[in-house]
Write a protein that holds these residues in place. Sequence first.
Motif, PDB file in Angstrom:
ATOM      1  N   TYR A 144       0.336  -7.912   4.692  1.00 22.84           N
ATOM      2  CA  TYR A 144       0.262  -6.657   3.780  1.00 22.84           C
ATOM      3  C   TYR A 144       1.437  -5.967   4.274  1.00 22.84           C
ATOM      4  N   ALA A 145       2.177  -5.668   3.182  1.00 20.62           N
ATOM      5  CA  ALA A 145       3.326  -4.663   3.529  1.00 20.62           C
ATOM      6  C   ALA A 145       3.723  -3.648   2.520  1.00 20.62           C
ATOM      7  N   CYS A 146       3.389  -4.290   1.232  1.00 18.47           N
ATOM      8  CA  CYS A 146       3.562  -3.402   0.059  1.00 18.47           C
ATOM      9  C   CYS A 146       2.479  -3.179  -1.015  1.00 18.47           C
ATOM     10  N   GLY A 147       1.781  -4.411  -1.228  1.00 21.73           N
ATOM     11  CA  GLY A 147       0.840  -4.351  -1.987  1.00 21.73           C
ATOM     12  C   GLY A 147       1.054  -4.302  -3.888  1.00 21.73           C
ATOM     13  N   ILE A 148       2.467  -4.426  -4.015  1.00 18.47           N
ATOM     14  CA  ILE A 148       2.910  -4.341  -5.375  1.00 18.47           C
ATOM     15  C   ILE A 148       3.981  -5.453  -5.573  1.00 18.47           C
ATOM     16  N   GLY A 149       3.857  -6.314  -5.050  1.00 16.09           N
ATOM     17  CA  GLY A 149       4.893  -7.602  -5.194  1.00 16.09           C
ATOM     18  C   GLY A 149       6.205  -7.099  -5.085  1.00 16.09           C
ATOM     19  N   GLN A 150       6.585  -6.446  -4.299  1.00 19.21           N
ATOM     20  CA  GLN A 150       8.026  -5.758  -3.948  1.00 19.21           C
ATOM     21  C   GLN A 150       8.796  -6.398  -2.623  1.00 19.21           C
ATOM     22  N   CYS A 151       7.743  -6.967  -1.508  1.00 19.84           N
ATOM     23  CA  CYS A 151       8.413  -7.172  -0.362  1.00 19.84           C
ATOM     24  C   CYS A 151       8.342  -8.641   0.027  1.00 19.84           C
ATOM     25  N   GLY A 152       7.340  -9.525  -0.455  1.00 23.96           N
ATOM     26  CA  GLY A 152       7.137 -10.729  -0.013  1.00 23.96           C
ATOM     27  C   GLY A 152       6.545 -11.038   1.244  1.00 23.96           C
ATOM     28  N   ALA A 153       6.218 -10.235   1.948  1.00 25.63           N
ATOM     29  CA  ALA A 153       5.458 -10.450   3.188  1.00 25.63           C
ATOM     30  C   ALA A 153       3.844 -11.197   2.980  1.00 25.63           C
ATOM     31  N   CYS A 154       3.371 -11.074   1.723  1.00 24.46           N
ATOM     32  CA  CYS A 154       2.106 -11.725   1.563  1.00 24.46           C
ATOM     33  C   CYS A 154       2.130 -13.162   0.844  1.00 24.46           C
ATOM     34  N   THR A 155       3.715 -13.787   1.065  1.00 27.56           N
ATOM     35  CA  THR A 155       3.806 -14.926  -0.110  1.00 27.56           C
ATOM     36  C   THR A 155       3.144 -16.193   0.412  1.00 27.56           C
ATOM     37  N   MET A 188       4.181 -17.424  -4.545  1.00 28.21           N
ATOM     38  CA  MET A 188       3.335 -16.487  -5.209  1.00 28.21           C
ATOM     39  C   MET A 188       3.190 -15.092  -4.325  1.00 28.21           C
ATOM     40  N   ARG A 189       3.328 -14.001  -4.785  1.00 27.44           N
ATOM     41  CA  ARG A 189       2.991 -12.788  -3.951  1.00 27.44           C
ATOM     42  C   ARG A 189       1.382 -12.485  -4.114  1.00 27.44           C
ATOM     43  N   SER A 190       0.449 -12.941  -2.983  1.00 26.65           N
ATOM     44  CA  SER A 190      -0.970 -12.950  -2.985  1.00 26.65           C
ATOM     45  C   SER A 190      -1.381 -11.259  -3.172  1.00 26.65           C
ATOM     46  N   CYS A 191      -0.466 -10.501  -2.996  1.00 30.51           N
ATOM     47  CA  CYS A 191      -1.156  -9.051  -3.137  1.00 30.51           C
ATOM     48  C   CYS A 191      -1.250  -8.711  -4.415  1.00 30.51           C
ATOM     49  N   ALA A 192      -0.638  -9.457  -5.564  1.00 30.93           N
ATOM     50  CA  ALA A 192      -0.648  -9.209  -6.873  1.00 30.93           C
ATOM     51  C   ALA A 192      -1.387  -9.974  -7.361  1.00 30.93           C
TER      52      ALA A 192
HETATM   53  S1  FES Z   1       2.509  -7.195   0.213  1.00 31.03           S
HETATM   54 FE1  FES Z   1       4.520  -6.750  -0.720  1.00 31.03          FE
HETATM   55  S2  FES Z   1       4.831  -8.075  -2.108  1.00 31.03           S
HETATM   56 FE2  FES Z   1       2.835  -8.449  -1.301  1.00 31.03          FE
END
Ligand code: FES
Lengths: 154, 712
Positions: A38-49, A57-61
């Motif tokens: 988890y790094a942003c939770g809004i699909g902007q950073c890719g840490a959750c790919t 896919m961005r799993s946070c979104a």
């Molecule tokens: S946590 Fe940043 S894109 Fe999902």
Amino acid sequence: MARLTLKVNGKRRIVDVSEDTPLLWVLREHLDLTGTKYACGIGQCGACTVHINGEPMRSCALPVSVVEGANIVTIEGLSREGDHPVQEAWKETDVPQCGFCQAGQIMTAASLLRKNPNPTDADIDTAMAGNICRCGTYNRIREAIHLAAKKSRS
Amino acid sequence: MEHQLASFDRRSFLKVSALAGGGMLIGIQWMAGHARAFDPAFLEGAAFNAYIKITPDGKITIQSPNPEIGQGVKTSMPMIVAEELDADWAHVVVEQAPLDTEAYTRQVAGGSGSIRASWKPLRTAGAAARMMLIAAAAEKWQVAPETCVTGASMVKHPATNRQATYGELASLAATKTPPADPPLKKPSEFRLLGKRIANVDNHAIVTGENLFGQDLKREGMAVAVVARPPAFGLKLVSVDDSKTKSMPGVQQVVRFGNKVAVLANTTWEAKKGRDALQLQWAPEGELESTDQHDSALRALLDKAAETPRRKDGNTEPAFAQASKTVEAVYECPFLPHNAMEPLNFFADVRPDGVLMVGPTQTPESARTQIAKLLQIDQKKIRVEMTRQGGGFGRRLNTDYAVEAAEISHLAKKPVKVVWLREDDMGGGIYRPACKYRFRAALDAQGNLTAYHLRGSGINVGNPTRENNFPAGALPNLLVEGHNLESKVTTGPWRAPVHNFLGFAEQSFLDEVALAAGKDPVAFRLGLLDQAKQQPVGRQEYQADRLMGVIRLAAEKANWGQAPSGVFQGFSAYFSFSTYVAQVVEVVVTNNKPKIQRVVCAVDCGILINRSGAENQVAGAIIDGLGHAMFSQLTIKDGAPEQTNFDRYRMIRMAEAPPVEVHFVESEEAPTGLGEPALPPLAAAFANAVYRATGKRLRNQPFVQPGEPGLLG
Ligand code: FES
Ligand code: FES
């Protein structure tokens, strides 16, 4: 709350969660697959790919309910021994600094190479545009993707 | 257990013991920074900074003492030990110290100081272990120790063609007395240092192993998400948590101070519970805004400081007599740290003791503050560190660890406090917003005769670094600084003050060189020559070493001989004992400047790990470029206007330029690398843009959101 059956890294997993829970948190906190970050939770950073049916896919979104039945692959399931060509290339190129963004980078890169085994720098820029690295390891990421492409060819 | 003890340079100690199953253990304790008394617990095996363990199977375990925040010390520190030990790196296993504040000193990763502080003790420990292994072999073979040599984890006796592995010798070596003053290698004898060694945690990282504070899970743990004031200067007036308490997974709601924590089974449930709180906030006094800060900071630039930070000679007569003067103002905004891993901490406060686990750069200070908060003995608090998803200075502050302790204390249960990105970015402790006005006086020959810097910054303390070059190189210099107090909290951010001062100063020197009609490289070298020949006042940099990197960067970049259409900019800066010079090359396509290449020369003393060092330098360059180009945090009615990556722009792949790094060959002790390559970069870029377009970039970020402008 709902009981959902997920297919994660080739295994069936049953979870009791509220349906709006992002897949990210289900992976991390219900299934203890903490490699996905988890790094942003809004699909902007890719840490959750993660890969959903092979697509990055961005799993946070992604609400967990929409991926029921889908084929979900996380960094833990990318290879059995941590020896996917992308992982090997990452180690060889000595990419990581803090390492936090790297699972997401690797998942994005792995899916790029599956579709495009011989990407140009421009292809890499486009594919990796959604992944942020605060430590600034971008050049080594690029180098490692080229190396992984070479490894997969040979 | 039998111990052999040795002390060297009166502040460092080695303790050797035999391991129960065979082999040897060498504990190392050193007091870096402020002297601390020798800790008698060292004798009980409890208090060391690091250890070396050699077991009969030949495995050499080296413990790395410092927190790993991405700067590579977990690999580089053991390399230093292995070098002097003459260990084969393939036999070395690196362990992170459990990072217990009882047992470790200087577990601080900040100020690029980790390697500087531990270089000598780590070398001595490795060298002492090597001497003991030689002594063991000499005894076994009945030969003189001087006739033995070592290499690749083995002692050899060339005369009789005998050899034994360190593993075979370790048990006997454990009975030897460690030498207090073992001979250290000459840099020319290094076999490992300066090589490319991959980060020891690479495999764990690329397979997603559980390493970070965010990943931590403990039995019975609740996850807490906290409502903190949405603006600086707001006070919590009332809390209605009835909706929250009825939500699934929510365990408890805890109000403390100006905050409310929602404890739940999972992060998502805690976040939803937090978002459902009905909170009323009221301003305490005036709410601030960036516009207001800007005018206050500018007003300070018109005001002389009561006491200058540094005054050499007398600047005003020189300005009066100058044949040319140059003046410019440079400005920068607040920046959040935005380590990729948002803040988090685990706390388990129980009547009989406190366990804290998480990513911190300063465990000792966390412990002190928690002891104060909970009014308990420090000895009852154990702080363990996890791997850290970046620090950049944010984790030097202990607020989030203390907060976690407070929540666990009030909730009476173990809790992991998770900051969402919005909490992390909106939660304060920013790089201070600063402004600088520079003035320079030139005589008819284009010589710099006076230099005047006045800075102002928000909660910055001293906004300048008054002994920076060109201090020392000219007769008349005046440096002044103003601090502007604000409700917005600030703190150290990667290369504190330098991170913006480096840009402003090195851009301004470019302006001065051009006004003087001189080549920027020749101009700097000329000044440094003066600093060497006729130094004025205190000088923190060594003119020779600064000249060394300037020459190296100029040579490697073919300074002044760029092909047509390629525009070069130069910058050189000294910080954290390390010297850096950079050339940025820009080409203009479709009216927009684009970086084609960055050439960087670094003098960080002896190079430990070439791969790690290049990674740090390239990373700092890309980080420095990104923040200068895109990033800013603005305040409106006390509230941060950017709280996630949708409105706060970070540099991405396509914007990262190719970077070439060259290291000066050196026999000086190694110095820090996590920060020094960042401060000069934006200036080298801006100086190149000026040559390419005639436009001088003085305010960061260079690219304003919604205004494509020059850079787009
Ligand atoms: S946590 Fe940043 S894109 Fe999902
Ligand atoms: S390696 Fe630290 S954020 Fe990418």
